[in-house]
Design a protein around this motif. Sequence first.
Motif, short mmCIF file in Angstrom:
data_model
loop_
_atom_site.label_atom_id
_atom_site.label_comp_id
_atom_site.label_asym_id
_atom_site.label_seq_id
_atom_site.Cartn_x
_atom_site.Cartn_y
_atom_site.Cartn_z
N LYS A 92 -7.07 -1.29 -1.10
CA LYS A 92 -7.74 -2.52 -1.51
C LYS A 92 -8.42 -2.36 -2.85
CE LYS A 92 -8.59 -4.20 3.20
NZ LYS A 92 -7.56 -3.34 3.78
N SER A 93 -9.05 -1.21 -3.07
CA SER A 93 -9.73 -0.96 -4.34
C SER A 93 -8.74 -0.94 -5.49
CB SER A 93 -10.48 0.37 -4.28
OG SER A 93 -11.46 0.36 -3.26
N LEU A 94 -7.60 -0.27 -5.29
CA LEU A 94 -6.58 -0.20 -6.33
C LEU A 94 -6.07 -1.60 -6.68
CD1 LEU A 94 -4.58 1.44 -8.08
CD2 LEU A 94 -3.07 1.54 -6.09
N ILE A 95 -5.77 -2.39 -5.68
CA ILE A 95 -5.19 -3.71 -5.90
C ILE A 95 -6.21 -4.68 -6.50
CG2 ILE A 95 -4.21 -5.71 -4.74
CD1 ILE A 95 -3.15 -3.56 -2.64
N LEU A 96 -7.38 -4.78 -5.87
CA LEU A 96 -8.35 -5.77 -6.30
C LEU A 96 -8.97 -5.43 -7.66
CD1 LEU A 96 -10.12 -6.60 -2.91
CD2 LEU A 96 -8.29 -7.85 -4.07
N ALA A 142 -3.22 -0.15 10.65
CA ALA A 142 -2.70 -1.37 10.05
C ALA A 142 -1.44 -1.83 10.80
CB ALA A 142 -2.37 -1.13 8.58
N SER A 143 -1.31 -3.13 10.95
CA SER A 143 -0.13 -3.70 11.60
C SER A 143 1.04 -3.69 10.62
CB SER A 143 -0.42 -5.13 12.06
OG SER A 143 -0.66 -5.96 10.94
N ARG A 144 2.22 -4.00 11.13
CA ARG A 144 3.40 -4.05 10.26
C ARG A 144 3.24 -5.15 9.21
NH1 ARG A 144 9.16 -4.17 13.11
NH2 ARG A 144 8.29 -2.15 13.77
N GLY A 145 2.69 -6.30 9.64
CA GLY A 145 2.46 -7.38 8.67
C GLY A 145 1.48 -6.97 7.59
N ALA A 146 0.43 -6.22 7.97
CA ALA A 146 -0.55 -5.76 6.99
C ALA A 146 0.07 -4.78 6.01
CB ALA A 146 -1.74 -5.12 7.70
N LYS A 147 0.98 -3.94 6.49
CA LYS A 147 1.66 -2.99 5.61
C LYS A 147 2.56 -3.72 4.62
CE LYS A 147 1.57 0.85 8.90
NZ LYS A 147 2.37 1.76 9.76
N LEU A 148 3.28 -4.75 5.09
CA LEU A 148 4.11 -5.54 4.19
C LEU A 148 3.24 -6.26 3.16
CD1 LEU A 148 6.67 -7.08 6.73
CD2 LEU A 148 7.10 -5.28 5.03
N LYS A 149 2.10 -6.75 3.60
CA LYS A 149 1.16 -7.41 2.70
C LYS A 149 0.70 -6.46 1.61
CE LYS A 149 -2.80 -6.80 3.57
NZ LYS A 149 -3.81 -5.78 3.19
N THR A 150 0.39 -5.22 1.99
CA THR A 150 -0.06 -4.23 1.01
C THR A 150 1.04 -3.92 -0.01
OG1 THR A 150 -1.58 -3.24 2.61
CG2 THR A 150 -0.97 -1.90 0.71
N ALA A 182 2.09 -12.16 -1.12
CA ALA A 182 0.98 -11.34 -0.63
C ALA A 182 -0.09 -12.20 0.05
CB ALA A 182 0.37 -10.54 -1.77
N ALA A 183 -0.38 -13.37 -0.54
CA ALA A 183 -1.39 -14.25 0.05
C ALA A 183 -0.93 -14.77 1.41
CB ALA A 183 -1.68 -15.41 -0.90
N VAL A 184 0.35 -15.16 1.51
CA VAL A 184 0.88 -15.67 2.77
C VAL A 184 0.87 -14.58 3.84
CG1 VAL A 184 2.95 -16.57 3.92
CG2 VAL A 184 2.28 -17.44 1.67
N LEU A 185 1.36 -13.39 3.48
CA LEU A 185 1.37 -12.28 4.43
C LEU A 185 -0.05 -11.86 4.81
CD1 LEU A 185 4.21 -10.04 2.92
CD2 LEU A 185 4.27 -11.29 5.08
N GLY A 186 -0.97 -11.97 3.87
CA GLY A 186 -2.35 -11.60 4.14
C GLY A 186 -3.00 -12.50 5.18
N VAL A 187 -2.81 -13.81 5.01
CA VAL A 187 -3.37 -14.76 5.97
C VAL A 187 -2.72 -14.59 7.34
CG1 VAL A 187 -3.62 -17.21 6.53
CG2 VAL A 187 -3.99 -16.42 4.18
N TRP A 188 -1.40 -14.38 7.34
CA TRP A 188 -0.67 -14.21 8.60
C TRP A 188 -1.10 -12.95 9.34
CZ3 TRP A 188 3.66 -10.62 9.32
CH2 TRP A 188 4.21 -10.69 10.60
N SER A 189 -1.20 -11.83 8.60
CA SER A 189 -1.55 -10.56 9.26
C SER A 189 -3.02 -10.51 9.66
CB SER A 189 -1.22 -9.38 8.33
OG SER A 189 -1.98 -9.45 7.13
N ALA A 190 -3.87 -11.29 8.98
CA ALA A 190 -5.30 -11.28 9.32
C ALA A 190 -5.55 -11.84 10.71
CB ALA A 190 -6.09 -12.08 8.29
N TYR A 191 -4.65 -12.72 11.18
CA TYR A 191 -4.84 -13.32 12.50
C TYR A 191 -4.92 -12.27 13.59
CZ TYR A 191 -3.74 -15.79 16.82
OH TYR A 191 -3.76 -16.25 18.11
#
Length: 202
Positions: A92-96, A142-150, A182-191
């Motif tokens: 998260k630090s690297l990306i943000l 981390a879930s699979r969706g979270a890994k794809l998001k990353t 990334a935004a779509v996957l982020g919202v989806w995986s956050a659920y």
Amino acid sequence: MIFIMDKNKLMRIRLRTRADYIRLLPNALSLLRLVLAIVIAILILSGGQQYLKLALAIFVLAAVSDAADGYIARRLDAQSALGTHLDPIADKSLILLTLGALGAVGFLTWPALALLGVITARETLVGSVRIRAMRKRHALPASRGAKLKTLAQIAAAGLALCGAAYAWTPAAHAASFMLILAAVLGVWSAYGYFRPRPPDPL
């Protein structure tokens, strides 16, 4: 005979200690990625194409370390509760920090900044869940969706940085697409972090 046994015992202790150091390598790589994220942001904010190109080279190194620490942890069976929390924090630090610094110096459009806001809000909310889990000493992989998001986020940050460093328009367009993904996957995986969970068995 006693001396030889003591010597062998000392050797076994030394080898076990060395193995312990090797098992710390994944967490050390995560800490390194955290430091590199700060260096990248400073280089981007410094301005100048040479600084941007250097930041891009360091970003690639940091992205490789992200893949390496997970592989090493699985290969050496060195996965730990600390690593489970430290790895996503470094990611998260690297990306943000990379995207935030690019936005600060004007390399992101307003729609891209809006998507970055969505990503930041998602990471803040999920980060709060991880902090609570850490306090309770619960691992939260981390879930699979979270890994794809990353992966999508890292690709977006890398492409945006590449577009800025080399003034390459196709990279900038690809970065915009990856930000949307990334935004779509982020919202989806956050659920998965906030959905109701069944009670623990008695």
